[in-house]
Motif scaffolding. Structure first.
Motif, PDB file in Angstrom:
ATOM      1  N   LEU A 101       0.841  -1.193   0.000  1.00 23.46           N
ATOM      2  CA  LEU A 101       0.000   0.000   0.000  1.00 23.46           C
ATOM      3  C   LEU A 101       0.878   1.246   0.000  1.00 23.46           C
ATOM      4  CD1 LEU A 101      -2.754  -0.936   2.597  1.00 23.46           C
ATOM      5  CD2 LEU A 101      -3.017  -0.756   0.148  1.00 23.46           C
ATOM      6  N   TYR A 102       0.410   2.301  -0.688  1.00 24.08           N
ATOM      7  CA  TYR A 102       1.134   3.561  -0.759  1.00 24.08           C
ATOM      8  C   TYR A 102       0.465   4.591   0.137  1.00 24.08           C
ATOM      9  CZ  TYR A 102       3.952   1.847  -4.593  1.00 24.08           C
ATOM     10  OH  TYR A 102       4.838   1.137  -5.349  1.00 24.08           O
ATOM     11  N   PHE A 103       1.294   5.397   0.833  1.00 23.60           N
ATOM     12  CA  PHE A 103       0.814   6.420   1.738  1.00 23.60           C
ATOM     13  C   PHE A 103       1.677   7.666   1.591  1.00 23.60           C
ATOM     14  CE2 PHE A 103       0.031   2.352   3.894  1.00 23.60           C
ATOM     15  CZ  PHE A 103      -1.336   2.433   4.086  1.00 23.60           C
ATOM     16  N   THR A 104       1.229   8.744   2.225  1.00 27.28           N
ATOM     17  CA  THR A 104       2.010   9.976   2.300  1.00 27.28           C
ATOM     18  C   THR A 104       2.337  10.224   3.770  1.00 27.28           C
ATOM     19  OG1 THR A 104       0.804  10.849   0.410  1.00 27.28           O
ATOM     20  CG2 THR A 104       2.041  12.423   1.709  1.00 27.28           C
ATOM     21  N   VAL A 105       3.575  10.619   4.047  1.00 22.72           N
ATOM     22  CA  VAL A 105       4.022  10.862   5.417  1.00 22.72           C
ATOM     23  C   VAL A 105       3.449  12.191   5.893  1.00 22.72           C
ATOM     24  CG1 VAL A 105       6.020  11.233   6.909  1.00 22.72           C
ATOM     25  CG2 VAL A 105       6.138   9.564   5.060  1.00 22.72           C
ATOM     26  N   ALA A 106       2.664  12.166   6.967  1.00 26.88           N
ATOM     27  CA  ALA A 106       2.119  13.395   7.551  1.00 26.88           C
ATOM     28  C   ALA A 106       3.138  14.019   8.500  1.00 26.88           C
ATOM     29  CB  ALA A 106       0.813  13.106   8.279  1.00 26.88           C
ATOM     30  N   GLU A 107       3.742  13.202   9.348  1.00 27.13           N
ATOM     31  CA  GLU A 107       4.795  13.679  10.253  1.00 27.13           C
ATOM     32  C   GLU A 107       5.589  12.479  10.748  1.00 27.13           C
ATOM     33  OE1 GLU A 107       2.853  14.068  14.620  1.00 27.13           O
ATOM     34  OE2 GLU A 107       2.183  15.571  13.179  1.00 27.13           O
ATOM     35  N   PHE A 108       6.768  12.744  11.263  1.00 31.84           N
ATOM     36  CA  PHE A 108       7.596  11.675  11.821  1.00 31.84           C
ATOM     37  C   PHE A 108       8.416  12.243  12.960  1.00 31.84           C
ATOM     38  CE2 PHE A 108      10.139  13.625   8.541  1.00 31.84           C
ATOM     39  CZ  PHE A 108      11.407  13.669   9.068  1.00 31.84           C
ATOM     40  N   LYS A 137      10.916  12.643   4.655  1.00 33.26           N
ATOM     41  CA  LYS A 137      10.478  14.037   4.637  1.00 33.26           C
ATOM     42  C   LYS A 137       8.965  14.053   4.780  1.00 33.26           C
ATOM     43  CE  LYS A 137      13.448  14.857   0.896  1.00 33.26           C
ATOM     44  NZ  LYS A 137      13.607  15.413  -0.421  1.00 33.26           N
ATOM     45  N   THR A 138       8.456  15.101   5.388  1.00 31.27           N
ATOM     46  CA  THR A 138       7.015  15.267   5.480  1.00 31.27           C
ATOM     47  C   THR A 138       6.467  15.467   4.070  1.00 31.27           C
ATOM     48  OG1 THR A 138       7.277  16.288   7.634  1.00 31.27           O
ATOM     49  CG2 THR A 138       5.176  16.619   6.537  1.00 31.27           C
ATOM     50  N   GLY A 139       5.402  14.743   3.736  1.00 35.86           N
ATOM     51  CA  GLY A 139       4.804  14.824   2.407  1.00 35.86           C
ATOM     52  C   GLY A 139       5.384  13.823   1.419  1.00 35.86           C
ATOM     53  N   GLN A 140       6.373  13.039   1.834  1.00 36.57           N
ATOM     54  CA  GLN A 140       7.000  12.054   0.949  1.00 36.57           C
ATOM     55  C   GLN A 140       6.056  10.869   0.737  1.00 36.57           C
ATOM     56  OE1 GLN A 140      10.701  10.586   2.480  1.00 36.57           O
ATOM     57  NE2 GLN A 140      11.056   9.231   0.753  1.00 36.57           N
ATOM     58  N   LYS A 141       6.049  10.323  -0.487  1.00 36.89           N
ATOM     59  CA  LYS A 141       5.227   9.160  -0.793  1.00 36.89           C
ATOM     60  C   LYS A 141       6.043   7.908  -0.486  1.00 36.89           C
ATOM     61  CE  LYS A 141       2.341   7.106  -4.307  1.00 36.89           C
ATOM     62  NZ  LYS A 141       1.838   7.172  -5.669  1.00 36.89           N
ATOM     63  N   ILE A 142       5.494   7.043   0.381  1.00 42.37           N
ATOM     64  CA  ILE A 142       6.166   5.813   0.787  1.00 42.37           C
ATOM     65  C   ILE A 142       5.227   4.636   0.572  1.00 42.37           C
ATOM     66  CG2 ILE A 142       7.723   6.862   2.481  1.00 42.37           C
ATOM     67  CD1 ILE A 142       5.251   5.292   4.301  1.00 42.37           C
ATOM     68  N   PHE A 143       5.781   3.427   0.677  1.00 42.32           N
ATOM     69  CA  PHE A 143       4.937   2.232   0.623  1.00 42.32           C
ATOM     70  C   PHE A 143       5.232   1.376   1.837  1.00 42.32           C
ATOM     71  CE2 PHE A 143       8.745   0.940  -1.758  1.00 42.32           C
ATOM     72  CZ  PHE A 143       9.073  -0.255  -1.144  1.00 42.32           C
ATOM     73  N   ILE A 144       4.234   0.582   2.204  1.00 46.28           N
ATOM     74  CA  ILE A 144       4.394  -0.426   3.254  1.00 46.28           C
ATOM     75  C   ILE A 144       3.954  -1.741   2.637  1.00 46.28           C
ATOM     76  CG2 ILE A 144       3.672  -1.217   5.525  1.00 46.28           C
ATOM     77  CD1 ILE A 144       3.307   1.701   6.306  1.00 46.28           C
ATOM     78  N   GLU A 145       4.841  -2.734   2.706  1.00 44.15           N
ATOM     79  CA  GLU A 145       4.536  -4.033   2.115  1.00 44.15           C
ATOM     80  C   GLU A 145       4.756  -5.130   3.145  1.00 44.15           C
ATOM     81  OE1 GLU A 145       7.096  -4.864  -1.175  1.00 44.15           O
ATOM     82  OE2 GLU A 145       8.911  -4.529  -0.036  1.00 44.15           O
ATOM     83  N   ARG A 146       4.163  -6.268   2.861  1.00 47.40           N
ATOM     84  CA  ARG A 146       4.319  -7.428   3.743  1.00 47.40           C
ATOM     85  C   ARG A 146       5.710  -8.013   3.565  1.00 47.40           C
ATOM     86  NH1 ARG A 146      -0.050  -9.062   6.339  1.00 47.40           N
ATOM     87  NH2 ARG A 146      -2.045  -8.327   5.589  1.00 47.40           N
ATOM     88  N   GLY A 147       6.306  -8.385   4.695  1.00 46.07           N
ATOM     89  CA  GLY A 147       7.591  -9.057   4.685  1.00 46.07           C
ATOM     90  C   GLY A 147       7.421 -10.504   5.107  1.00 46.07           C
ATOM     91  N   ALA A 148       8.510 -11.140   5.426  1.00 51.23           N
ATOM     92  CA  ALA A 148       8.476 -12.545   5.841  1.00 51.23           C
ATOM     93  C   ALA A 148       7.970 -12.669   7.269  1.00 51.23           C
ATOM     94  CB  ALA A 148       9.870 -13.151   5.732  1.00 51.23           C
ATOM     95  N   LEU A 149       7.255 -13.752   7.541  1.00 51.60           N
ATOM     96  CA  LEU A 149       6.801 -14.120   8.877  1.00 51.60           C
ATOM     97  C   LEU A 149       5.961 -13.039   9.551  1.00 51.60           C
ATOM     98  CD1 LEU A 149      10.079 -15.779  10.133  1.00 51.60           C
ATOM     99  CD2 LEU A 149       8.069 -16.912   9.221  1.00 51.60           C
ATOM    100  N   GLY A 150       5.101 -12.384   8.793  1.00 54.39           N
ATOM    101  CA  GLY A 150       4.186 -11.420   9.366  1.00 54.39           C
ATOM    102  C   GLY A 150       4.779 -10.049   9.641  1.00 54.39           C
ATOM    103  N   SER A 151       5.957  -9.768   9.156  1.00 54.38           N
ATOM    104  CA  SER A 151       6.549  -8.452   9.372  1.00 54.38           C
ATOM    105  C   SER A 151       6.153  -7.517   8.231  1.00 54.38           C
ATOM    106  CB  SER A 151       8.071  -8.560   9.453  1.00 54.38           C
ATOM    107  OG  SER A 151       8.593  -9.004   8.217  1.00 54.38           O
ATOM    108  N   PHE A 152       6.461  -6.225   8.398  1.00 54.28           N
ATOM    109  CA  PHE A 152       6.135  -5.223   7.393  1.00 54.28           C
ATOM    110  C   PHE A 152       7.376  -4.393   7.097  1.00 54.28           C
ATOM    111  CE2 PHE A 152       2.161  -6.290   9.417  1.00 54.28           C
ATOM    112  CZ  PHE A 152       1.319  -6.468   8.326  1.00 54.28           C
ATOM    113  N   LEU A 153       7.500  -3.982   5.848  1.00 56.56           N
ATOM    114  CA  LEU A 153       8.634  -3.195   5.391  1.00 56.56           C
ATOM    115  C   LEU A 153       8.146  -1.844   4.888  1.00 56.56           C
ATOM    116  CD1 LEU A 153      10.412  -6.002   3.355  1.00 56.56           C
ATOM    117  CD2 LEU A 153      10.999  -5.226   5.639  1.00 56.56           C
ATOM    118  N   LEU A 154       8.860  -0.778   5.236  1.00 56.07           N
ATOM    119  CA  LEU A 154       8.555   0.557   4.766  1.00 56.07           C
ATOM    120  C   LEU A 154       9.663   0.985   3.831  1.00 56.07           C
ATOM    121  CD1 LEU A 154       7.185   3.507   6.677  1.00 56.07           C
ATOM    122  CD2 LEU A 154       9.377   3.827   5.593  1.00 56.07           C
ATOM    123  N   GLY A 155       9.307   1.554   2.698  1.00 54.34           N
ATOM    124  CA  GLY A 155      10.302   2.011   1.742  1.00 54.34           C
ATOM    125  C   GLY A 155       9.700   3.034   0.810  1.00 54.34           C
TER     126      GLY A 155
END
Length: 169
Positions: A101-108, A137-155
């Motif tokens: 899934l793709y998202f936009t970073v609101a804040e970090f 960066k705030t406003g950057q487009k990122i994705f979160i995908e499924r990883g191995a063994l129920g983990s998630f990856l952000l990139g």
């Protein structure tokens, strides 16, 4: 050996007609000889009524109703516990899984250990699990995908690195 045969005979002959099934099962389980125990279980199974076992198996075969929810809202959250009656009824191939899934970073924000806490534009909050460096960066487009063994990856698509994250909210 003589004691075993005596015990097996006592168990087979002493099973009263009005005893509960649990008591009869306990008696059969107490028999140490494998063949005598099997015979005890077979006799117990043949003495029970077929209607009670058919109604019990029919109630277990009813498939649970799956509630339709917005998949973006539940992505990354732990799944709810399965009831004992529903265990094994839903096959994995029947469930449609989201892979990326793709998202936009609101804040970090960074904590004292340098781990990122990322709030997305849809109010989801994700926390970095590892200790790798990752620039956001705030406003950057990122994705979160499924990883191995129920983990998630952000990139992000513009670079070839990801970090492990887990969803907080």
């Amino acid at each position: 050996m003589r004691l075993i045969w005596t015990a097996a005979t006592l168990v087979l002959l002493s099973a009263p007609a009005f005893a509960s099934i649990e008591t009869q099962l306990a008696n059969c389980a107490a028999v140490s000889d494998k063949l005598a125990r099997l015979i005890c279980y077979d006799d117990l199974a043949s003495s029970t009524s077929a209607s009670s076992s058919v109604s019990a198996s029919a109630s277990m075969a009813v498939a649970p109703a799956v509630a339709a929810t917005n998949k973006n809202e539940t992505f990354g959250l732990k799944k709810t516990a399965v009831k004992k009656e529903d265990f094994g009824l839903i096959k994995k191939t029947e469930i449609e899984e989201i892979e990326k899934l793709y998202f936009t970073v609101a804040e970090f924000d960074k904590d004292a250990y340098g781990s990122l806490t990322i709030t997305l534009n849809n109010d989801q909050v994700w926390k970095q699990s590892g200790s790798q460096r990752f620039k956001l960066k705030t406003g950057q487009k990122i994705f979160i995908e499924r990883g191995a063994l129920g983990s998630f990856l952000l990139g992000s698509d513009d670079r070839n690195s990801t970090i492990r994250v887990k969803r907080l909210k």
